[in-house]
Scaffold this motif. Sequence first.
Motif, short mmCIF file in Angstrom:
data_model
loop_
_atom_site.label_atom_id
_atom_site.label_comp_id
_atom_site.label_asym_id
_atom_site.label_seq_id
_atom_site.Cartn_x
_atom_site.Cartn_y
_atom_site.Cartn_z
N LYS A 112 39.58 20.35 39.73
CA LYS A 112 39.34 19.17 40.58
C LYS A 112 39.43 17.89 39.77
O LYS A 112 39.04 17.87 38.60
CB LYS A 112 37.94 19.28 41.22
N PRO A 113 39.95 16.82 40.40
CA PRO A 113 40.06 15.57 39.64
C PRO A 113 38.68 15.02 39.31
O PRO A 113 37.73 15.19 40.08
CB PRO A 113 40.82 14.65 40.60
N ARG A 131 29.69 11.76 42.31
CA ARG A 131 28.59 10.99 41.74
C ARG A 131 29.01 10.24 40.48
O ARG A 131 28.20 9.62 39.82
CB ARG A 131 27.39 11.91 41.47
N GLY A 132 30.30 10.35 40.15
CA GLY A 132 30.81 9.58 39.01
C GLY A 132 30.66 10.28 37.68
O GLY A 132 30.70 9.62 36.64
N TYR A 133 30.53 11.61 37.69
CA TYR A 133 30.39 12.34 36.42
C TYR A 133 31.71 12.95 35.96
O TYR A 133 32.44 13.56 36.74
CB TYR A 133 29.35 13.46 36.56
#
Length: 397
Positions: A2-3, A8-10
């Motif tokens: 997954k990109p 959540r920005g991790y």
Amino acid sequence: MKPLPDERGYFGVWGGRFVPETLMAPLEELTRAWREARRDRQFRRELEELLSSYCGRPTPLSLAGRLSGHLGGARIYLKREDLAHTGAHKINNALGQCLLARRMGKPRVIAETGAGQHGVAVATAAALLGLECRIYMGVEDERRQALNVYRMKLLGAEVVGVDAGSRTLKDAINEALRDWVTHVRTTHYVLGSVLGPHPYPVLVRELQSVIGAEALLQIRSRHGGLPALVVACVGGGSNAAGIFSAFVPYRQVELVGVEAGGRGSALGEHAARFAGGAAGVLHGTRTYVLQDQLGQVAATHSVSAGLDYPAVGPEHAFWHDSRRASYVRVSDDEAVEAFHLLAELEGIVPALETAHALAYVTHVAGRLRREQAILVNLSGRGDKDVAEVAQLEGVRL
Ligand SMILES: *Cc1c(COP(=O)(O)O)cnc(C)c1O
């Protein structure tokens, strides 16, 4: 796979959003606005049009023929971000975020700056798009970079000195965040590198990925294949992330980020986060941070102001730990030597930041074969550093 980052920005265990409650809503709003804008044909077309007709993109790819011959190994290619308007890659991000601010209906932008390069880029984009602009800068940096302060004022920006802490970049970021909290309805905060809370690291990387996308096409057509090695200097990490992003899927391409080794390996003498840093949180993101044993953010030093920051973009922390990229350090002296070498052999005066990447290339080019290519991101031009180098060498101008 997954990109990254996740919702959540991790990037793995790095990144995220460590901010006061009052900033959660504006960061969510920004995340949504960017998600929509990047899919909007008209927004993309307007950005592409300005990047080409105003900034001069695509920037050229130059074969450094004499430098390659001098080092006696791989062919060295330079991605010429020094030829973008305002003389560095920073305009790609500044223009993209200012267009986004206008789309979000925000008439005012603010930004932090250290040496003044990001401040100048934002003031430029704000003038072009008719946005009100305020730049925060530590008073120590204001003193050292008087020319850029005046340049920002010429461009119509207000420059506000920050007289707190070490009176440099990190204090300017704190003040910009404080302004943003109080004026969030009218104001967008244009962060200058792949740092800060989500979505900034991904937003800035995507705006800088134009460098890698162009370079991949250019080197395929000029060299006939992929480079063996891609090299970029790493301050916050935006020019490196921009050029690396296109090559990450090609496992055979080695990626190397070059940090500021400064004057030595003691804490306070350099800005090599991967050599001397540890996990910590700075300016809203979890990443490698230079800190003392009590977790206090350490002082840093580099001859180049653009690399002189105690933390690094969280995606670089991820690439480092997953071994997709490696990170090396180059000293002040080695960088200054490479600064001269490129000027004399290629007729290009590079920024001192960029000279760090070039210094690393001088160490490794001879180990590669002639049919192999090294791609270097020439992140900016060195006009801003000429007086500094003259002074270091005792030349009175
Ligand atoms: C600001 C700057 C850098 C460092 O910033 P990154 O976000 O690491 O790219 C590097 N080179 C130049 C010319 C700069 O102006």
